[in-house]
Design a protein around this motif. Structure first.
Motif, PDB file in Angstrom:
ATOM      1  N   LEU A  27     -16.738  16.124  37.177  1.00 35.66           N
ATOM      2  CA  LEU A  27     -15.821  15.338  38.005  1.00 35.66           C
ATOM      3  C   LEU A  27     -14.441  15.327  37.372  1.00 35.66           C
ATOM      4  CD1 LEU A  27     -18.052  12.226  38.767  1.00 35.66           C
ATOM      5  CD2 LEU A  27     -17.581  14.156  40.269  1.00 35.66           C
ATOM      6  N   GLY A  28     -13.439  15.369  38.168  1.00 39.18           N
ATOM      7  CA  GLY A  28     -12.074  15.299  37.651  1.00 39.18           C
ATOM      8  C   GLY A  28     -11.636  13.859  37.436  1.00 39.18           C
ATOM      9  N   ALA A  29     -10.480  13.729  36.831  1.00 38.83           N
ATOM     10  CA  ALA A  29      -9.886  12.401  36.657  1.00 38.83           C
ATOM     11  C   ALA A  29      -9.465  11.872  38.030  1.00 38.83           C
ATOM     12  CB  ALA A  29      -8.700  12.470  35.719  1.00 38.83           C
ATOM     13  N   VAL A  30      -9.488  10.551  38.170  1.00 31.45           N
ATOM     14  CA  VAL A  30      -9.134   9.910  39.435  1.00 31.45           C
ATOM     15  C   VAL A  30      -8.166   8.763  39.182  1.00 31.45           C
ATOM     16  CG1 VAL A  30     -11.319  10.477  40.566  1.00 31.45           C
ATOM     17  CG2 VAL A  30     -11.120   8.340  39.297  1.00 31.45           C
ATOM     18  N   TRP A  31      -7.408   8.413  40.208  1.00 35.82           N
ATOM     19  CA  TRP A  31      -6.604   7.198  40.196  1.00 35.82           C
ATOM     20  C   TRP A  31      -7.412   6.121  40.901  1.00 35.82           C
ATOM     21  CZ3 TRP A  31      -2.194   6.374  37.616  1.00 35.82           C
ATOM     22  CH2 TRP A  31      -1.482   7.480  37.176  1.00 35.82           C
ATOM     23  N   VAL A  32      -7.535   4.959  40.293  1.00 34.48           N
ATOM     24  CA  VAL A  32      -8.314   3.874  40.884  1.00 34.48           C
ATOM     25  C   VAL A  32      -7.510   2.575  40.786  1.00 34.48           C
ATOM     26  CG1 VAL A  32      -9.573   3.460  38.727  1.00 34.48           C
ATOM     27  CG2 VAL A  32     -10.551   2.678  40.869  1.00 34.48           C
ATOM     28  N   GLU A  33      -7.570   1.764  41.837  1.00 34.87           N
ATOM     29  CA  GLU A  33      -6.862   0.483  41.855  1.00 34.87           C
ATOM     30  C   GLU A  33      -7.869  -0.649  41.779  1.00 34.87           C
ATOM     31  OE1 GLU A  33      -4.073  -2.268  44.775  1.00 34.87           O
ATOM     32  OE2 GLU A  33      -4.167  -0.114  45.122  1.00 34.87           O
ATOM     33  N   GLY A  34      -7.553  -1.655  41.002  1.00 39.11           N
ATOM     34  CA  GLY A  34      -8.417  -2.820  40.904  1.00 39.11           C
ATOM     35  C   GLY A  34      -7.745  -3.945  40.151  1.00 39.11           C
ATOM     36  N   GLN A  35      -8.462  -5.040  40.034  1.00 34.82           N
ATOM     37  CA  GLN A  35      -7.990  -6.210  39.305  1.00 34.82           C
ATOM     38  C   GLN A  35      -8.625  -6.204  37.918  1.00 34.82           C
ATOM     39  OE1 GLN A  35      -9.480  -9.971  40.747  1.00 34.82           O
ATOM     40  NE2 GLN A  35      -7.704 -11.061  39.964  1.00 34.82           N
ATOM     41  N   THR A  93     -25.312   9.455  27.297  1.00 34.35           N
ATOM     42  CA  THR A  93     -26.737   9.723  27.465  1.00 34.35           C
ATOM     43  C   THR A  93     -27.616   8.815  26.612  1.00 34.35           C
ATOM     44  OG1 THR A  93     -26.633  11.504  25.833  1.00 34.35           O
ATOM     45  CG2 THR A  93     -26.417  12.121  28.143  1.00 34.35           C
ATOM     46  N   ALA A  94     -27.169   8.460  25.412  1.00 32.01           N
ATOM     47  CA  ALA A  94     -28.009   7.652  24.515  1.00 32.01           C
ATOM     48  C   ALA A  94     -28.322   6.284  25.107  1.00 32.01           C
ATOM     49  CB  ALA A  94     -27.348   7.500  23.154  1.00 32.01           C
ATOM     50  N   ARG A  95     -27.371   5.710  25.845  1.00 29.91           N
ATOM     51  CA  ARG A  95     -27.631   4.390  26.421  1.00 29.91           C
ATOM     52  C   ARG A  95     -27.634   4.410  27.948  1.00 29.91           C
ATOM     53  NH1 ARG A  95     -22.223   3.545  23.890  1.00 29.91           N
ATOM     54  NH2 ARG A  95     -20.858   3.271  25.658  1.00 29.91           N
ATOM     55  N   GLY A  96     -27.444   5.589  28.541  1.00 33.04           N
ATOM     56  CA  GLY A  96     -27.522   5.723  29.993  1.00 33.04           C
ATOM     57  C   GLY A  96     -26.475   4.930  30.740  1.00 33.04           C
ATOM     58  N   SER A  97     -25.257   4.892  30.202  1.00 38.93           N
ATOM     59  CA  SER A  97     -24.224   4.099  30.863  1.00 38.93           C
ATOM     60  C   SER A  97     -23.036   4.966  31.266  1.00 38.93           C
ATOM     61  CB  SER A  97     -23.764   2.954  29.955  1.00 38.93           C
ATOM     62  OG  SER A  97     -23.133   3.466  28.808  1.00 38.93           O
ATOM     63  N   LEU A  98     -22.409   4.561  32.336  1.00 40.17           N
ATOM     64  CA  LEU A  98     -21.244   5.243  32.863  1.00 40.17           C
ATOM     65  C   LEU A  98     -20.028   4.374  32.612  1.00 40.17           C
ATOM     66  CD1 LEU A  98     -20.182   7.636  34.647  1.00 40.17           C
ATOM     67  CD2 LEU A  98     -20.454   6.080  36.580  1.00 40.17           C
ATOM     68  N   SER A  99     -18.977   4.971  32.077  1.00 42.71           N
ATOM     69  CA  SER A  99     -17.718   4.258  31.914  1.00 42.71           C
ATOM     70  C   SER A  99     -16.591   5.237  32.186  1.00 42.71           C
ATOM     71  CB  SER A  99     -17.598   3.645  30.517  1.00 42.71           C
ATOM     72  OG  SER A  99     -17.536   4.655  29.533  1.00 42.71           O
ATOM     73  N   PHE A 100     -15.391   4.751  32.141  1.00 41.63           N
ATOM     74  CA  PHE A 100     -14.226   5.577  32.408  1.00 41.63           C
ATOM     75  C   PHE A 100     -13.260   5.461  31.243  1.00 41.63           C
ATOM     76  CE2 PHE A 100     -16.182   4.899  36.396  1.00 41.63           C
ATOM     77  CZ  PHE A 100     -15.890   6.007  37.166  1.00 41.63           C
ATOM     78  N   ARG A 101     -12.640   6.586  30.865  1.00 47.01           N
ATOM     79  CA  ARG A 101     -11.635   6.593  29.800  1.00 47.01           C
ATOM     80  C   ARG A 101     -10.284   6.800  30.471  1.00 47.01           C
ATOM     81  NH1 ARG A 101     -11.399   6.581  24.482  1.00 47.01           N
ATOM     82  NH2 ARG A 101     -13.631   6.926  24.311  1.00 47.01           N
ATOM     83  N   ALA A 102      -9.418   5.810  30.311  1.00 44.67           N
ATOM     84  CA  ALA A 102      -8.104   5.838  30.950  1.00 44.67           C
ATOM     85  C   ALA A 102      -7.058   6.475  30.048  1.00 44.67           C
ATOM     86  CB  ALA A 102      -7.672   4.418  31.310  1.00 44.67           C
ATOM     87  N   ASP A 103      -6.137   7.203  30.674  1.00 43.26           N
ATOM     88  CA  ASP A 103      -5.006   7.729  29.921  1.00 43.26           C
ATOM     89  C   ASP A 103      -3.673   7.182  30.440  1.00 43.26           C
ATOM     90  OD1 ASP A 103      -4.672   9.185  32.257  1.00 43.26           O
ATOM     91  OD2 ASP A 103      -5.135  11.112  31.349  1.00 43.26           O
ATOM     92  N   GLU A 104      -3.748   6.400  31.525  1.00 42.93           N
ATOM     93  CA  GLU A 104      -2.522   5.767  32.048  1.00 42.93           C
ATOM     94  C   GLU A 104      -2.903   4.547  32.865  1.00 42.93           C
ATOM     95  OE1 GLU A 104       1.470   6.940  34.606  1.00 42.93           O
ATOM     96  OE2 GLU A 104       0.126   8.523  33.910  1.00 42.93           O
ATOM     97  N   ILE A 105      -2.137   3.471  32.700  1.00 43.78           N
ATOM     98  CA  ILE A 105      -2.322   2.246  33.482  1.00 43.78           C
ATOM     99  C   ILE A 105      -0.951   1.819  33.990  1.00 43.78           C
ATOM    100  CG2 ILE A 105      -2.971  -0.191  33.453  1.00 43.78           C
ATOM    101  CD1 ILE A 105      -4.981   0.444  31.305  1.00 43.78           C
ATOM    102  N   ARG A 106      -0.899   1.515  35.282  1.00 39.92           N
ATOM    103  CA  ARG A 106       0.359   1.055  35.892  1.00 39.92           C
ATOM    104  C   ARG A 106       0.098  -0.247  36.643  1.00 39.92           C
ATOM    105  NH1 ARG A 106       2.542   6.547  38.860  1.00 39.92           N
ATOM    106  NH2 ARG A 106       2.557   7.860  36.997  1.00 39.92           N
ATOM    107  N   PRO A 107       0.939  -1.243  36.437  1.00 39.74           N
ATOM    108  CA  PRO A 107       0.815  -2.452  37.246  1.00 39.74           C
ATOM    109  C   PRO A 107       1.089  -2.116  38.715  1.00 39.74           C
ATOM    110  CG  PRO A 107       2.214  -2.837  35.337  1.00 39.74           C
ATOM    111  CD  PRO A 107       1.980  -1.358  35.420  1.00 39.74           C
ATOM    112  N   VAL A 108       0.347  -2.725  39.636  1.00 43.69           N
ATOM    113  CA  VAL A 108       0.565  -2.500  41.070  1.00 43.69           C
ATOM    114  C   VAL A 108       1.885  -3.158  41.461  1.00 43.69           C
ATOM    115  CG1 VAL A 108      -0.281  -3.127  43.375  1.00 43.69           C
ATOM    116  CG2 VAL A 108      -1.868  -2.285  41.644  1.00 43.69           C
ATOM    117  N   GLY A 109       2.638  -2.450  42.284  1.00 46.65           N
ATOM    118  CA  GLY A 109       3.870  -3.013  42.823  1.00 46.65           C
ATOM    119  C   GLY A 109       5.115  -2.657  42.041  1.00 46.65           C
ATOM    120  N   LEU A 110       4.973  -1.944  40.933  1.00 43.32           N
ATOM    121  CA  LEU A 110       6.184  -1.556  40.173  1.00 43.32           C
ATOM    122  C   LEU A 110       6.468  -0.094  40.361  1.00 43.32           C
ATOM    123  CD1 LEU A 110       5.731  -3.479  36.823  1.00 43.32           C
ATOM    124  CD2 LEU A 110       7.046  -4.137  38.820  1.00 43.32           C
TER     125      LEU A 110
END
Length: 110
Positions: A27-35, A93-110
Motif C-alpha cells: 500500500l502506498g502512503a495516504v493523506w488522512v484527516e482526523g481529530q 507481525t509479532a503483535r499482529g497490529s496495524l499502525s501508521f508512520r507519519a512523515d507530515e502533519i498539517r493542522p486543518v484550515g491552514l
C-alpha cells in the motif's frame, strides 16, 4: 493471493501475519484527516504517538521526532485538534497490529 486453508489444514498464525504484512507493505502512503484524540510524546525514544479518530473509527499513528518537530507546528499540535496526516501503513507481525508512520502533519484550515 488466496491461501488454501481448511479446518483440517489451517494456516499457522505466522503465515497469515506474513501475508498481511506483505499486502500492507504494497500500500502506498495516504493523506488522512482526523481529530487528535490522544497525543503521547516520548522524547527519549524519539517518537510521538497519536490516535486519530472520526465519528466511525480510530487509528494509531507514530511520528519520528527527528522527522517532524511537533512543537514547531503552528498552532502547536494538541489533543482535540483536526489535522491532515501523510502516513504509510505498517503491520507488526509479532503483535499482529496495524499502525501508521507519519512523515507530515498539517493542522486543518491552514
Amino acid at each position: 493471493m488466496a491461501l488454501d486453508t481448511s479446518p483440517e489444514h489451517p494456516a499457522p498464525v505466522r503465515t497469515i501475519a506474513l501475508a498481511v504484512e506483505g499486502y500492507v507493505a504494497r500500500l502506498g502512503a495516504v493523506w488522512v484527516e482526523g481529530q487528535v484524540a490522544q497525543l503521547t510524546r516520548r522524547p527519549g525514544a524519539g517518537l510521538a504517538f497519536l490516535t486519530l479518530r472520526d465519528t466511525e473509527a480510530s487509528m494509531s499513528v507514530s511520528v519520528s521526532c527527528s522527522t517532524l518537530v511537533l512543537d514547531r507546528c503552528v498552532p502547536p499540535l494538541t489533543e482535540g485538534q483536526r489535522v491532515v496526516v501523510h502516513a504509510k501503513a505498517e503491520f507488526w507481525t509479532a503483535r499482529g497490529s496495524l499502525s501508521f508512520r507519519a512523515d507530515e502533519i498539517r493542522p486543518v484550515g491552514l
